[in-house]
Design a protein around this motif. Structure first.
Motif, mmCIF file in Angstrom:
data_model
loop_
_atom_site.group_PDB
_atom_site.id
_atom_site.type_symbol
_atom_site.label_atom_id
_atom_site.label_comp_id
_atom_site.label_asym_id
_atom_site.label_seq_id
_atom_site.Cartn_x
_atom_site.Cartn_y
_atom_site.Cartn_z
ATOM 1 N N GLY A 131 0.807 -1.217 0.000
ATOM 2 C CA GLY A 131 0.000 0.000 0.000
ATOM 3 C C GLY A 131 0.837 1.262 0.000
ATOM 4 N N ILE A 132 1.927 1.253 0.765
ATOM 5 C CA ILE A 132 2.819 2.421 0.807
ATOM 6 C C ILE A 132 3.467 2.651 -0.557
ATOM 7 N N ILE A 133 3.901 1.571 -1.198
ATOM 8 C CA ILE A 133 4.479 1.682 -2.547
ATOM 9 C C ILE A 133 3.435 2.241 -3.511
ATOM 10 N N GLY A 134 2.197 1.727 -3.424
ATOM 11 C CA GLY A 134 1.113 2.220 -4.282
ATOM 12 C C GLY A 134 0.835 3.691 -4.071
ATOM 13 N N MET A 135 0.841 4.131 -2.808
ATOM 14 C CA MET A 135 0.597 5.548 -2.512
ATOM 15 C C MET A 135 1.698 6.439 -3.064
ATOM 16 N N ILE A 136 2.946 6.040 -2.860
ATOM 17 C CA ILE A 136 4.082 6.848 -3.326
ATOM 18 C C ILE A 136 4.067 6.953 -4.846
ATOM 19 N N LEU A 137 3.914 5.811 -5.512
ATOM 20 C CA LEU A 137 3.901 5.816 -6.981
ATOM 21 C C LEU A 137 2.670 6.546 -7.521
#
Length: 196
Positions: free
Chosen positions: A175-181
């Motif tokens: 989820g954190i990767i998805g938010m950043i990207l």
């Protein structure tokens, strides 16, 4: 560096597909873990089924609402807020020590999933080229279905070799990767004010 990702079609497709994957993964990842969870929380088999049911009911109930909200507030805002709510719900589900806590936190998780799931198809139409629309919709759907198929396998492995709490924690880094990207790649869409 992140600014160079703005409107990158491959990263945009990855972010949308990641949302679809996470949403479907959490429908099925808890299935294999239900007996372990029932024993841990001291509840019956019938009661522990609410871990799955609450997620599916809430997810299905809010899709139309958040689809409309995405139109009104902009897809990027609703999409990223959905990721944040999903991460919070996943983290809280992972640390829950009482069964009623788990049910409430799964509800929170499902609200987040509904926020980004409701607009994934519309995002493909808005962010990606029209001449590749069918292919891109197919990719997003396939990756979502892969999440549904991998859920029991991944859930079983985590429950057997780590701890069932990690079936919820696994969503946090994704989820954190998805938010950043998503923040780096997506631009805000046109807003269409109106009543909800």
């Amino acid at each position: 560096m992140m600014e160079s990702l703005r409107d990158n079609q491959k990263i945009t497709l990855l972010v949308i597909s990641l949302a679809s994957f996470m949403s479907f993964l959490d429908v099925s990842i808890v299935n294999v873990s239900l007996p372990t969870m029932a024993k841990y929380f001291g509840v019956s088999t019938n009661d522990v089924l609410w871990t799955i049911l609450i997620y599916i009911i809430v997810l299905g109930s809010f899709l139309i609402v958040f689809g409309k909200l995405g139109q009104q507030k902009g897809f990027k805002k609703v999409f990223l807020t959905g990721f944040l709510v999903f991460i919070v719900g996943s983290s809280l589900s992972g640390i829950s020590t009482q069964f009623h806590e788990l049910i409430v936190f799964r509800l929170v998780q499902a609200v987040g999933a509904a926020m980004f799931s409701s607009i994934t198809a519309a995002m493909v139409l808005n962010y990606l080229p029209a001449n590749k629309r069918g292919r891109n919709l197919g990719i997003v759907t396939t990756i979502g279905s892969l999440g549904l198929a991998l859920g029991p396998l991944l859930g079983g492995f985590i429950t057997e070799y780590i701890n069932f709490h990690w079936i919820f924690f696994i969503n946090v880094p994704i989820g954190i990767i998805g938010m950043i990207l998503g923040h780096a790649t997506l631009h805000e869409t046109q807003k269409h004010p109106g009543s909800l």
